[in-house]
Design an enzyme around this catalytic site. Structure first.
Site, PDB file in Angstrom:
ATOM      1  N   LEU A 207     -19.975   1.985  -0.560  1.00  0.00           N
ATOM      2  CA  LEU A 207     -19.070   2.822  -1.200  1.00  0.00           C
ATOM      3  C   LEU A 207     -17.742   2.760  -0.597  1.00  0.00           C
ATOM      4  O   LEU A 207     -17.430   2.970   0.349  1.00  0.00           O
ATOM      5  CB  LEU A 207     -19.376   4.229  -1.192  1.00  0.00           C
ATOM      6  CG  LEU A 207     -19.147   5.401  -2.286  1.00  0.00           C
ATOM      7  CD1 LEU A 207     -19.924   4.694  -3.448  1.00  0.00           C
ATOM      8  CD2 LEU A 207     -19.706   6.559  -1.850  1.00  0.00           C
ATOM      9  N   HIS A 208     -16.760   1.705  -1.518  1.00  0.00           N
ATOM     10  CA  HIS A 208     -15.425   1.489  -0.852  1.00  0.00           C
ATOM     11  C   HIS A 208     -14.231   1.625  -2.241  1.00  0.00           C
ATOM     12  O   HIS A 208     -13.307   1.368  -1.761  1.00  0.00           O
ATOM     13  CB  HIS A 208     -15.307   0.396  -0.042  1.00  0.00           C
ATOM     14  CG  HIS A 208     -15.410  -0.901  -0.878  1.00  0.00           C
ATOM     15  ND1 HIS A 208     -16.558  -1.168  -1.377  1.00  0.00           N
ATOM     16  CD2 HIS A 208     -14.482  -1.790  -1.127  1.00  0.00           C
ATOM     17  CE1 HIS A 208     -16.265  -2.566  -1.927  1.00  0.00           C
ATOM     18  NE2 HIS A 208     -15.009  -2.616  -1.931  1.00  0.00           N
TER      19      HIS A 208
END
Ligand code: UD1
Length: 368
Positions: A207-208
């Site tokens: 997740l970024h």
């Protein structure tokens, strides 16, 4: 015979595994002389050095050391600092990959000096202009001379934008070249015991994307549902620096109750992906890697620029919708895994095809 000079640019983590097979293919041919420029967009050892090591890549010939910054500052810094390298080395072509800020900046610097650009992974479109990568993709493609596409949607999008057919080359997926070259070793070295995991007994999460991690309320809602998933199957979560900063600075350091790790090297991550029951991600490349591996993937985005992963592969878009995420996990945990259906030309030979095209066309141009 004068060799053709190819300057290859890599800047951020998802670039390194795309550049590696291109350099290898070109260095094996006497026709090419290559120079590898690392912009330094990613600079932490875990985000950069580890990849060079894992991929057996040569050290960059030049490191521009641009580091982090706002989009304008980072892009400007690459533009400014790559120009003297281009003037000094005088390449016949600049090869850029993917859609990061370094891709766009190197492209602009090159074309303004009259150096033609080859864009690898051209034509992908999410049709979401709030994504920085979409702007990078549109602008890079608009001025590149060679557009190397990885799936049929790439050419369709480019044609719709009025691009001349002669510039478009469907060659397959260089990132899958790297995956196929490394997957056996990655499986053999997968650190399942060390992390207390069982094959097919865990989920892997990344997740970024700014749209998921920059707003703390949104990120918290995602963590809430992911913590629920973790109650059913362990969720391993290598945390990107941007996400770590969001947790520390915007969420009062409340760490999600998942199996957190530092960012992982290429081989470790690939090994974990290969043995995962499912993958949850907002990455672009991981959607493709899970399709090639036949591992089910839930993409935490509303759209994808890689539609073949949904049409033929193992990918499903669930966005940030809690009920879709829950339903997706339920379905994957209940289902038998299907054998992978690998997209056309994701066969480990994309970089060779690119080298073929460049060798043919550069030799015709220069009468070499
Ligand atoms: C960039 C790419 C994105 C890609 C991602 C993979 C753009 C617009 N985005 O996003 O497409 O999916 O890389 O990681 O180019 N940081 C560190 N150490 C590093 C690198 C970054 O601490 O080595 C931190 C910095 O605080 C930085 C932040 O991460 O400000 C974001 O880095 P940046 O390169 O701007 O974008 P990414 O989010 O990594």
């Amino acid at each position: 015979m004068k060799r053709a000079r190819v300057l290859a640019v890599a800047g951020a983590r998802p670039n390194f595994m795309k550049v590696a097979p291109l350099l290898r293919a070109m260095r094996a041919r006497p026709f090419f002389e290559t120079l590898l420029v690392h912009t330094g967009q990613h600079y932490d050892a875990a985000m950069s050095e580890a990849f060079f090591r894992d991929l057996g890549m040569p050290e960059p010939d030049v490191n521009l050391g641009v580091g982090s910054g706002s989009h304008a500052a980072q892009t400007a810094e690459v533009l400014r600092s790559i120009e003297p390298v281009l003037l000094d080395w005088r390449p016949d072509v600049v090869v850029v990959v993917g859609d990061v800020n370094s891709t766009l900046a190197a492209t602009i610097a090159a074309v303004k000096l009259g150096v033609p650009v080859a864009h690898v992974e051209a034509g992908l479109r999410s049709f979401d202009r709030s994504m920085p990568e979409e702007i990078n993709r549109l602008l890079t493609d608009a001025v590149s001379s060679w557009l190397f596409t990885s799936e049929p949607a790439g050419a369709a999008n480019l044609r719709r934008e009025g691009v001349d057919e002669a510039r478009i080359h469907f060659v397959g997926n260089v990132m899958i070249d790297t995956l196929l070259a490394h997957v056996d070793r990655a499986r053999a070295e997968a650190p399942l015991d060390r992390l207390g995991l069982e094959a097919n007994g865990y989920a892997l999460l990344t997740l970024h994307r700014p749209s998921n991690v920059d707003d703390p309320e949104r990120l918290q809602r995602l963590f809430d549902v992911l913590e629920e998933v973790h109650q059913r199957i362990p969720v391993v979560f290598p945390v990107h620096p941007r996400t770590r900063a969001a947790i520390e600075n915007k969420m009062g350091g409340r760490v999600p109750k998942l199996h957190l790790t530092e960012p992982l090297g290429y081989l470790t991550f690939l090994g974990l992906m290969a043995y995962a029951r499912l993958v949850l991600t907002d990455s672009g490349g991981i959607q493709e890697e899970t399709t090639a591996l036949g591992v089910p993937c839930l993409t935490l985005r509303e759209n994808t620029e890689r539609p073949i992963t949904v049409e033929q592969g193992t990918n499903r878009l669930v966005g940030r919708d809690v009920s879709l995420i829950r339903a997706g996990v339920d379905e994957i945990l209940a289902a038998e895994r299907r054998p992978p259906r690998v997209p056309d030309l994701w066969d480990g030979r994309a970089a060779e095809r690119i080298a073929d095209v460049l060798e043919r066309e550069l030799s015709a141009r220069a009468g070499r």
